[in-house]
Design a protein around this motif. Structure first.
Motif: not given
Length: 503
Positions: A40-41, A61-69, A98-112, A165-167
């Motif tokens: 997404f980046s 996970a900076m505020p306002g940043m949107l993923p692009v496929i 949705n889950y919390f872990y230190p190496d997941l800055p968004q607080g969620y993983q985008i999956s399918q 992150t995001g790979v």
């Protein structure tokens, strides 16, 4: 075509104190998509970069940043699905896990979860020459990887590296069709082979680019057949998931231990708890990591930042037309075109680089002879030295040159092996080396006859023995070859020796 026998899965049976148990295994293989940019980046996916140097704002996970496929990642996922003869879903969608872990800055993983890009397919697993098994693929979905927590740099602190992150990952989910540790390893080997042929993932397990979550459960004989008839998973027993396996050997060891651990619990009247476990290769055991969550525990819901992903059939067809020859098809062609055994074809097609090397050596030459030299001489030497085919100091052109010299009777088989050693260690053109070092085979019958006569004259007792037992004529052949430094044409020597001895 090869005469393949497709076997039904044969369960690994483990004898317990209260009767036999059978293994049931399913794998979730995470393959890093062979893309230079993230899902997404546009951040780099380069391995080994300085910590937190390959991180875009959206990854952090900076505020306002949107993923692009990343369209390239989608194309490679489709390509992988086609390689597994799977259904390509023209409409798919992304969800938030949705889950919390230190190496997941968004607080969620985008999956399918609900609508994956690839549906059901299959992997043909080679178990032995002529014997294969089908493992059904349930789905392949795209998702983003998490970062990496580092705990061993300071005893009082933990660090986070967001480079991963995001790979983009393809999660390839199998049905519970695998029935033993060896079959599980063979499945991952075959999957990695297909990934590499397609160029969708480099399959590097050491770098974490390919890793497997192994789901293991045990059941009584007959219960698996009940599951097949009803598709009721309760017949298969409670499964435990062993996370992040990156070694074929460790996969087998972990399955063995986990199966026996579950059997011991059940026979002691206890229950197997559905949980996620880790394998400790130093202790050879699995240990509890966390309770195994269900989908509702992650509060999955459609990702509001991404529209449903819609692709066109014409685009899928275009990708299908670009597929390379896959290993099973290549193996059949090698057996048919070059007249080699299925085993030799399996060795040569084990990876795409080996197959390409062999084809260059065999082009316009005797395929069986080329296979023998590539497998026995070259591969044997590379394995001994711990090298891969891409590290070979001998090019396919050089090895082909040696075969040309043998075919033209310019050198004998013995000289060819000496020449192989020279070219392997020193390099150079084989024909030029033979010319410069006087290694050309002696084909002058007059010179060979003189050498034979000299050996016969010097060994009258051996002559009488050979006349009484023709099998001993080989001794004279060996002496003549020795006297000529291995340069005499072996066929001519055999013929002249037989004539001189009256055999």
């Amino acid at each position: 075509m090869l005469d393949l026998t497709y076997e039904a899965p044969k369960p690994r049976v483990i004898a317990g104190a209260t009767g036999d148990w059978e293994l049931v295994i399913g794998l979730e293989v995470h393959a890093q998509v062979a893309s230079k940019a993230k899902l997404f980046s546009g951040a780099s996916t380069q391995f080994g970069a300085e910590p937190n140097s390959n991180v875009a704002f959206v990854d952090a996970a900076m505020p306002g940043m949107l993923p692009v496929i990343n369209e390239g990642c989608v194309a490679l996922a489709v390509k992988m699905g086609l390689g597994l003869k799977a259904k390509i879903n023209l409409t798919s969608a992304f969800d938030r896990k949705n889950y919390f872990y230190p190496d997941l800055p968004q607080g969620y993983q985008i999956s399918q979860l609900y609508h994956p890009i690839v549906g059901e397919g299959e992997v043909i697993v080679d178990m032995a020459p002529g014997v294969a098994r089908r493992v059904r693929i349930e789905r392949i979905h795209l998702e983003q990887d998490a970062g990496k927590s580092i705990h061993d740099m300071d005893p009082h602190m933990s660090f986070v590296d967001l480079n991963r992150t995001g790979v983009a990952l393809m999660e390839i989910v199998s049905r519970p069709d695998i029935r033993g540790p060896e079959e599980a390893a063979a499945y991952v080997v075959k999957l990695r082979q297909i990934l590499r042929y397609l160029g969708t993932c480099d399959g590097n397990m050491q770098n974490g680019n390919l890793r497997a979550d192994v789901n293991v459960s045990v059941c009584r004989p007959g219960d698996y057949e009940k599951y097949q008839a009803t598709q009721d998973f309760s017949h298969l027993g409670t499964r435990c998931e062993i996370k992040n396996m990156n070694s074929m050997r460790f996969i087998q060891q972990a399955i063995e231990y986990e199966a026996r651990r579950q059997i011991a619990l059940l026979e002691d009247g206890k229950s197997v708890i559905q949980e996620t476990r880790l394998y400790d290769p130093d202790k050879g055991e699995t240990r509890s990591m966390r309770s195994k969550e269900e989908a509702h525990d992650y509060r999955y819901f459609p990702c509001p930042d991404l529209l449903p992903l819609e692709i066109e059939q014409a685009w899928v067809d275009e990708i299908a037309a670009s597929l390379p020859e896959l290993p099973d098809a290549k193996k059949v062609r090698f057996v048919t075109d070059f007249g080699m055994t299925e085993y030799d074809a399996s060795v040569l097609t084990a990876d795409v680089e080996s197959a390409a090397y062999f084809e260059e050596v065999a082009r316009g030459r005797d395929g069986k002879a080329a296979a023998n030299w590539v497998i026995n001489e070259l591969f044997g030497r590379l394995k001994k030295e711990g090298h891969e085919i891409g590290e070979s100091p001998m090019t396919a052109r050089q090895l082909g040159g040696i075969l040309d010299l043998i075919a033209s009777d310019a050198i004998s088989g013995k000289i060819a092996k000496e020449l192989f050693e020279i070219v392997y260690t020193e390099g150079g053109d084989p024909a030029a080396i033979v010319e410069a070092r006087g290694m050309t085979q002696v084909t002058d019958t007059g010179a060979i006859e003189a050498a034979v006569d000299e050996v016969i004259a010097a060994n009258p007792a051996q002559v009488e023995k050979a006349k009484a037992n023709p099998k001993l004529a080989g001794w004279f052949v060996g002496q003549v070859m020795k006297a000529t430094g291995g340069k005499a044409n072996p066929a001519a020597v055999n013929q002249i020796v037989a004539a001189r001895l009256g055999l």
